[in-house]
Write a protein that holds these residues in place. Structure first.
Motif, mmCIF file in Angstrom:
data_model
loop_
_atom_site.group_PDB
_atom_site.id
_atom_site.type_symbol
_atom_site.label_atom_id
_atom_site.label_comp_id
_atom_site.label_asym_id
_atom_site.label_seq_id
_atom_site.Cartn_x
_atom_site.Cartn_y
_atom_site.Cartn_z
ATOM 1 N N GLU A 25 -69.765 59.537 85.741
ATOM 2 C CA GLU A 25 -69.201 60.453 86.737
ATOM 3 C C GLU A 25 -67.682 60.525 86.634
ATOM 4 O O GLU A 25 -67.103 61.613 86.715
ATOM 5 N N ALA A 26 -67.023 59.378 86.432
ATOM 6 C CA ALA A 26 -65.560 59.368 86.331
ATOM 7 C C ALA A 26 -65.081 60.099 85.084
ATOM 8 O O ALA A 26 -64.113 60.870 85.138
ATOM 9 N N LEU A 27 -65.766 59.882 83.965
ATOM 10 C CA LEU A 27 -65.357 60.518 82.710
ATOM 11 C C LEU A 27 -65.567 62.026 82.753
ATOM 12 O O LEU A 27 -64.705 62.795 82.285
ATOM 13 N N ALA A 111 -59.684 81.406 70.990
ATOM 14 C CA ALA A 111 -59.584 80.603 72.219
ATOM 15 C C ALA A 111 -60.300 79.265 72.038
ATOM 16 O O ALA A 111 -59.779 78.216 72.422
ATOM 17 N N ARG A 112 -61.495 79.289 71.433
ATOM 18 C CA ARG A 112 -62.256 78.060 71.185
ATOM 19 C C ARG A 112 -61.432 77.083 70.358
ATOM 20 O O ARG A 112 -61.322 75.901 70.686
ATOM 21 N N ALA A 113 -60.815 77.577 69.298
ATOM 22 C CA ALA A 113 -59.994 76.716 68.447
ATOM 23 C C ALA A 113 -58.804 76.152 69.223
ATOM 24 O O ALA A 113 -58.454 74.983 69.067
ATOM 25 N N GLY A 114 -58.202 76.983 70.058
ATOM 26 C CA GLY A 114 -57.084 76.513 70.877
ATOM 27 C C GLY A 114 -57.512 75.461 71.882
ATOM 28 O O GLY A 114 -56.822 74.454 72.076
ATOM 29 N N LEU A 115 -58.657 75.679 72.514
ATOM 30 C CA LEU A 115 -59.158 74.714 73.486
ATOM 31 C C LEU A 115 -59.498 73.396 72.806
ATOM 32 O O LEU A 115 -59.256 72.317 73.349
ATOM 33 N N LYS A 116 -60.040 73.493 71.600
ATOM 34 C CA LYS A 116 -60.440 72.287 70.858
ATOM 35 C C LYS A 116 -59.239 71.398 70.542
ATOM 36 O O LYS A 116 -59.364 70.182 70.444
ATOM 37 N N ARG A 117 -58.077 71.996 70.410
ATOM 38 C CA ARG A 117 -56.867 71.213 70.116
ATOM 39 C C ARG A 117 -56.496 70.273 71.259
ATOM 40 O O ARG A 117 -55.742 69.321 71.059
ATOM 41 N N HIS A 118 -57.010 70.523 72.458
ATOM 42 C CA HIS A 118 -56.704 69.656 73.597
ATOM 43 C C HIS A 118 -57.597 68.417 73.657
ATOM 44 O O HIS A 118 -57.270 67.445 74.340
ATOM 45 N N ALA A 119 -58.720 68.445 72.960
ATOM 46 C CA ALA A 119 -59.674 67.338 73.027
ATOM 47 C C ALA A 119 -59.067 65.984 72.641
ATOM 48 O O ALA A 119 -59.324 64.984 73.328
ATOM 49 N N PRO A 120 -58.257 65.899 71.579
ATOM 50 C CA PRO A 120 -57.702 64.580 71.240
ATOM 51 C C PRO A 120 -56.834 63.976 72.348
ATOM 52 O O PRO A 120 -56.875 62.764 72.582
ATOM 53 N N ALA A 121 -56.067 64.798 73.038
ATOM 54 C CA ALA A 121 -55.210 64.271 74.113
ATOM 55 C C ALA A 121 -56.062 63.763 75.277
ATOM 56 O O ALA A 121 -55.746 62.724 75.884
ATOM 57 N N ILE A 126 -58.412 58.839 77.971
ATOM 58 C CA ILE A 126 -59.604 58.078 78.354
ATOM 59 C C ILE A 126 -59.631 56.733 77.639
ATOM 60 O O ILE A 126 -60.014 55.718 78.228
ATOM 61 N N HIS A 127 -59.210 56.695 76.389
ATOM 62 C CA HIS A 127 -59.271 55.478 75.572
ATOM 63 C C HIS A 127 -58.017 54.612 75.689
ATOM 64 O O HIS A 127 -57.925 53.577 75.019
ATOM 65 N N GLN A 128 -57.071 54.993 76.537
ATOM 66 C CA GLN A 128 -55.827 54.253 76.698
ATOM 67 C C GLN A 128 -56.120 52.788 77.033
ATOM 68 O O GLN A 128 -56.899 52.486 77.943
ATOM 69 N N ASP A 131 -59.021 49.218 72.452
ATOM 70 C CA ASP A 131 -58.934 49.355 71.000
ATOM 71 C C ASP A 131 -60.278 49.830 70.447
ATOM 72 O O ASP A 131 -61.316 49.723 71.087
ATOM 73 N N ASP A 132 -60.215 50.399 69.253
ATOM 74 C CA ASP A 132 -61.415 50.990 68.650
ATOM 75 C C ASP A 132 -62.536 49.971 68.473
ATOM 76 O O ASP A 132 -63.702 50.304 68.647
ATOM 77 N N ALA A 133 -62.204 48.740 68.140
ATOM 78 C CA ALA A 133 -63.238 47.715 67.950
ATOM 79 C C ALA A 133 -64.003 47.460 69.249
ATOM 80 O O ALA A 133 -65.232 47.344 69.245
ATOM 81 N N ASP A 134 -63.290 47.385 70.380
ATOM 82 C CA ASP A 134 -63.964 47.193 71.667
ATOM 83 C C ASP A 134 -64.817 48.407 72.026
ATOM 84 O O ASP A 134 -65.918 48.270 72.558
#
Length: 154
Positions: A25-27, A111-121, A126-128, A131-134
């Motif tokens: 729910e939070a994510l 627009a889809r391509a532009g919106l997709k550019r926001h996914a990494p941020a 969320i992953h702040q 670490d990737d191993a955890d």
């Protein structure tokens, strides 16, 4: 249940379903709020992705709303109204409707391509502090719990 005050031993006895439910729910709320700040919705973005031959659609073939609902059935939420989302994307000129089938327009694909550019941020926030191993260990544990209970971990 406040995890700050629980020891590792106490945490080990906590019900996974409770914590995964809270996390889900939070994510979802966080992701959808960030997308709303950027002027789009998660279901609208999914529509564009499923209709784009540059993304999830193998052939760029138009689809009906029921076909799209079926394609997204694993992750649509009860409150998601794909017909209303499609109407919004039609108004924006990102989709067209022909014989009951929705088709993505060049503007919609842009627009889809532009919106997709926001996914990494969004993912980075969320992953702040994780670490990737955890993260990988967590997913492996969740997948094993799913398998242990007879579910499918895709």
């Amino acid at each position: 249940m406040a995890s700050q005050s629980l020891s590792d031993t106490e945490l080990a006895t906590q019900p996974a379903a409770y914590w995964t439910g809270l996390a889900y729910e939070a994510l979802i709320a966080f992701t959808r709020a960030r997308q709303a700040e950027l002027g789009f919705t998660q279901p609208g973005y999914w529509l564009l992705r499923h209709l784009s031959r540059h993304d999830l659609s193998a052939d760029g073939r138009g689809m009906t709303v029921p076909e799209l609902q079926q394609a997204m059935s694993d992750y649509l939420r009860p409150e998601d109204d794909l017909a209303a989302e499609a109407e919004d994307l039609l108004r924006r000129g990102w989709l067209t409707l022909d014989d009951g089938r929705l088709w993505i327009t060049p503007a919609g694909d842009e627009a889809r391509a532009g919106l997709k550019r926001h996914a990494p941020a969004i993912r980075d926030r969320i992953h702040q502090g994780i670490d990737d191993a955890d993260y990988v260990t967590t997913l492996k544990v969740l997948r094993q719990m799913i398998a242990n209970t007879g579910g499918s971990a895709g």
